[in-house]
Design a protein around this motif. Structure first.
Motif, short mmCIF file in Angstrom:
data_model
loop_
_atom_site.label_atom_id
_atom_site.label_comp_id
_atom_site.label_asym_id
_atom_site.label_seq_id
_atom_site.Cartn_x
_atom_site.Cartn_y
_atom_site.Cartn_z
N UNK A 1 -1.32 -12.56 6.43
CA UNK A 1 -1.58 -13.17 5.12
C UNK A 1 -2.04 -12.09 4.14
N UNK A 2 -2.95 -11.24 4.60
CA UNK A 2 -3.46 -10.18 3.73
C UNK A 2 -2.39 -9.15 3.39
N UNK A 3 -1.67 -8.70 4.41
CA UNK A 3 -0.68 -7.64 4.20
C UNK A 3 0.46 -8.13 3.31
N UNK B 1 6.00 -17.28 -1.62
CA UNK B 1 6.65 -16.03 -1.99
C UNK B 1 7.61 -15.46 -0.96
N UNK C 1 9.86 -3.17 -4.72
CA UNK C 1 10.01 -1.98 -3.89
C UNK C 1 10.95 -2.16 -2.71
N UNK D 1 2.70 -7.95 -4.23
CA UNK D 1 2.35 -7.62 -5.61
C UNK D 1 3.41 -6.69 -6.20
N UNK D 2 4.08 -5.99 -5.32
CA UNK D 2 5.10 -5.05 -5.80
C UNK D 2 6.41 -5.31 -5.07
N UNK E 1 3.49 -0.55 7.44
CA UNK E 1 2.09 -0.93 7.48
C UNK E 1 1.68 -1.18 8.92
N UNK E 2 0.62 -0.49 9.34
CA UNK E 2 0.08 -0.72 10.68
C UNK E 2 -0.82 -1.93 10.66
N UNK F 1 -4.09 -11.25 9.49
CA UNK F 1 -3.70 -9.92 9.02
C UNK F 1 -2.40 -9.99 8.21
N UNK G 1 -0.60 -8.20 -0.26
CA UNK G 1 -0.62 -6.87 -0.86
C UNK G 1 0.79 -6.37 -1.17
N UNK G 2 1.69 -6.52 -0.21
CA UNK G 2 3.06 -6.04 -0.40
C UNK G 2 3.76 -6.77 -1.54
N UNK H 1 0.25 -19.19 -0.14
CA UNK H 1 0.75 -18.03 -0.88
C UNK H 1 1.95 -17.40 -0.18
#
Lengths: 343, 325
Positions: free
Chosen positions: B80-82, B122, B92, B88-89, B57-58, B78, B85-86, B118
């Motif tokens: 926190x957002x990335x 996690x 992988x 959730x899965x 992820x850039x 950035x 997103x990661x 969050x």
């Protein structure tokens, strides 16, 4: 919920259709009456027939989902916007470049014309329903949330230190900047378009009343608000992030100086998703233990929809006529609940 | 920080280091070597990876200040957002590697793991790995703050390009690193050649390990009261009074937090069979009980400070005054 009896009649048991889809449900909604669930693994699942069809929308993860009335729009880690019809046909709506498409918002007018706003990095790309690029809106920092107003005229974007309000049809693009220091991670507009509310990193909401140039602060949450939903008439803003459904009154001088109404609390379980009903003053809410309830704001009555015992509810939405509710959880449990059905 | 969390959280390794120190070479090795583990990688937008990986992820490093009245509480929005997103899965990948730009101050990255609820729930910050160039480090230290900060924050230091310096130069540069951070593990390397197992899944933030690797106590006091980054540790025999410790450390972090880059401690509280682990990045602190003291092990409290302008006698007296009476 504390009010539930020993054997509460969950609506899911009598009125629900459920499946285990096996991956995080990013979003759920309806297009042309067909329910669908978007999963983090890049697929969309249409809740039709016995075996719900699976449609591959993205190569890699799916990050954002919205219904555009007659079709669904998704954004992914592959930098693409995909369009999926209720019949299960997936096409590329737009290729936005290298990066994650983290936010998607749509507006469909009465004649079915669609505008899509997609947040990627610091930009919001605006395209029409056929994927034609309309404009690109640049922001000083990464986009934390995107939404349209009720008429589809304006796009509100949350970012660091405030929000920006753009006119979709403006010839020259200069936004109205709404400033408030901090990281804004979600956004909602009141139905009359006068109030912009953002969710903040610091477990609080911030709001601007545009007509009065006034600020509003709503705080007291134990965690971040990830889901916000104005009721149909704009009287209440339902929010997640507390151990109950927190409803802020947007009437009688509120929300400033008013205490919010709290519903369906008491179990020390965080509310994770809210969806105001499309016709009445009711709100559906999902919790971090998988429980889903329907709360009547006027009477504070709670109708249990789905029992606890699952992963957090991560998606929740009403059909346009308000007869059906869809919800999904972080581990892929998906349900369609039909409140209109007689049985 | 609880031990029970360990299995459920995803380990995150932060890779820092100056431009040209060999970060990208090291990252490419991690991603291409056959070690049976899969990593998601967050790189800054100027980075170039030579390896195909569908989980790269850039990002644009976006630092913002928290509205909590604490001036140095900056976090990476950035990330926190990335990470959200990661995660959730999470099936992988086995772990996440975050590369920072050469000039980055490591504090916002580290603080993100303390401050965001969050991210905290996690993931766990496994280690901060700093790559330094044996030949150019002295120059970097002379012309920037960040070079020293990156060493100060490190749990693991890869002293790279050792083939480009003489044994004397190497010894000198290692001594210089030790003046800044005497607690990090140093690996000498050529072209980033360090066994991957020495870098990832170290549990270096499991303070137990860090502090158990007892550095020598024959500390040289000559670097006190100056602008250079240094590190020091203190140990007390008698159990601590939690209230006294909290009052002391809160006051210390509030007044000296800007200079205190990292603080870590394993504490023996009075009437408590479990070890209390404490750590802070600048003013942002976190703590929790970890497993019980082992039978027969001395129940001593230890604390480590890495920062600027550390006042040894004052810190020692402060820590000693936290002992229960």
């Amino acid at each position: 919920m504390s009010g539930a009896t020993a054997a509460p009649g969950y609506a899911l048991e009598r009125r629900g259709t459920t499946r285990d889809l096996g991956d995080y449900v990013v979003g759920a909604g309806f297009a042309a009456g067909t329910p669908a669930f978007a999963l983090a693994d890049g697929s969309l699942h249409l809740a039709t027939g016995e075996a719900w069809p699976r449609v591959e929308a993205h190569d890699g993860g799916l990050l954002a989902f919205a219904s555009a009335g007659r079709f669904f729009v998704t954004g992914g880690e592959d930098g693409r916007l995909a369009r999926v019809t209720p019949e299960g046909e997936a096409t590329e709506l737009a290729r936005l470049g290298r990066g994650w498409v983290e936010h998607v918002a749509t507006h469909a007018d009465d004649r079915g014309r669609v505008v899509v706003a997609a947040g990627m990095g610091k930009a919001v790309h605006v395209v029409d329903g056929e994927g034609r690029a309309l404009k690109t809106l640049e922001h000083p920092s990464s986009v934390g949330g995107v939404c349209f107003d009720a008429r589809g005229k304006r796009i509100a974007v949350a970012h660091y230190n405030g929000a920006s309000l753009w006119f979709v049809a403006a010839k020259t693009d200069s936004p109205r900047r709404l400033e408030w220091k901090g990281s804004h991670i979600g956004i909602a507009l009141s139905p009359d378009g006068d109030c912009v509310v953002t969710a903040m990193q610091e477990n609080a909401l911030h709001g601007w009343r545009l007509s009065e140039d006034a600020h509003m602060r709503m705080s007291g949450y134990p965690s971040k608000t990830r889901s916000m939903s104005f009721t149909r008439n704009g009287k209440w803003l339902a929010t997640s992030g507390a151990e109950s459904v927190v409803l802020w009154p947007f009437f009688g001088g509120g929300p400033t100086g008013k205490a919010p109404t709290e519903l369906a609390g008491g179990d020390n379980v965080l509310c994770t998703q809210v969806a105001a009903h499309t016709q009445t003053d009711m709100v559906a809410a999902g919790f971090s233990d998988g429980m889903v309830v329907l709360a009547d704001i006027g009477s504070s009555r709670i109708l249990p929809v789905a029992p606890p015992g699952r992963r957090p509810v991560s998606a929740l939405a009403w059909s346009a006529d308000g007869a059906r509710l869809v919800f999904g959880t972080e581990d892929g449990f998906a349900a369609v609940v039909d409140f209109g059905r007689r049985d | 920080m609880a031990e029970a969390q360990t299995n459920e959280t995803v380990p995150v390794t932060v890779l820092t280091g100056y431009l040209g120190a060999g970060k990208t070479t090291l990252l490419n090795r991690i991603l291409s070597e056959n070690h049976g583990r899969k990593y998601a990688v967050v790189i800054n937008e100027f980075g170039e990876l030579g390896v195909d990986n569908d989980l790269v992820v850039d990002t644009d490093e976006e630092v913002f200040e928290m509205n909590n009245g604490c001036v140095c509480c900056t976090v990476r929005g950035d990330l926190i957002r990335i990470l959200g997103g990661l995660l959730r899965r999470r099936g992988r990948f086995d772990g996440i590697i975050i590369e920072t730009t050469g000039l980055a101050n490591p504090a916002p990255v580290a603080q993100t793991f303390f401050v965001d609820e969050d991210v905290k729930a996690k993931t766990r910050l496994d280690a901060i790995v700093t790559v330094v160039d044996a030949k150019h480090l002295p120059q970097r230290l002379a012309d920037s703050h960040e070079a020293a900060d990156q060493i100060a924050f490190a749990d693991v230091i890869v002293l790279n390009k050792t083939d480009l310096v003489t044994p004397d130069e190497l010894a000198a540069v290692e001594a210089r690193i030790r003046e800044i951070n005497r607690f990090a593990t140093i690996h000498r390397a050529e072209r980033g050649g360090v066994p991957i197992a020495e870098l990832l899944d170290r549990g270096a933030f499991d303070l137990d390990r860090v502090l158990a690797a007892r550095p020598d106590f024959l500390e040289d006091d000559s670097h006190e009261h100056n602008e250079d980054v240094s590190s020091m540790s203190f140990e007390v025999e008698r159990p601590l009074d939690p209230e006294k410790f909290n009052a002391w450390i809160s006051g210390l972090l509030a007044t000296k937090g800007q200079d205190l880059l990292r603080t870590k401690g394993i504490l023996a509280y009075a009437n408590e069979d479990r070890r209390f682990a404490f750590q802070a990045v600048h003013m942002i602190a976190d703590g929790g009980f970890i497993g019980p003291w082992k039978d027969g092990d001395p129940r001593r409290s230890r604390i480590v400070f890495i920062g600027r302008d550390l006042n040894r006698p004052q810190l020692r007296r402060g820590f000693e005054s936290c002992q229960a009476t």
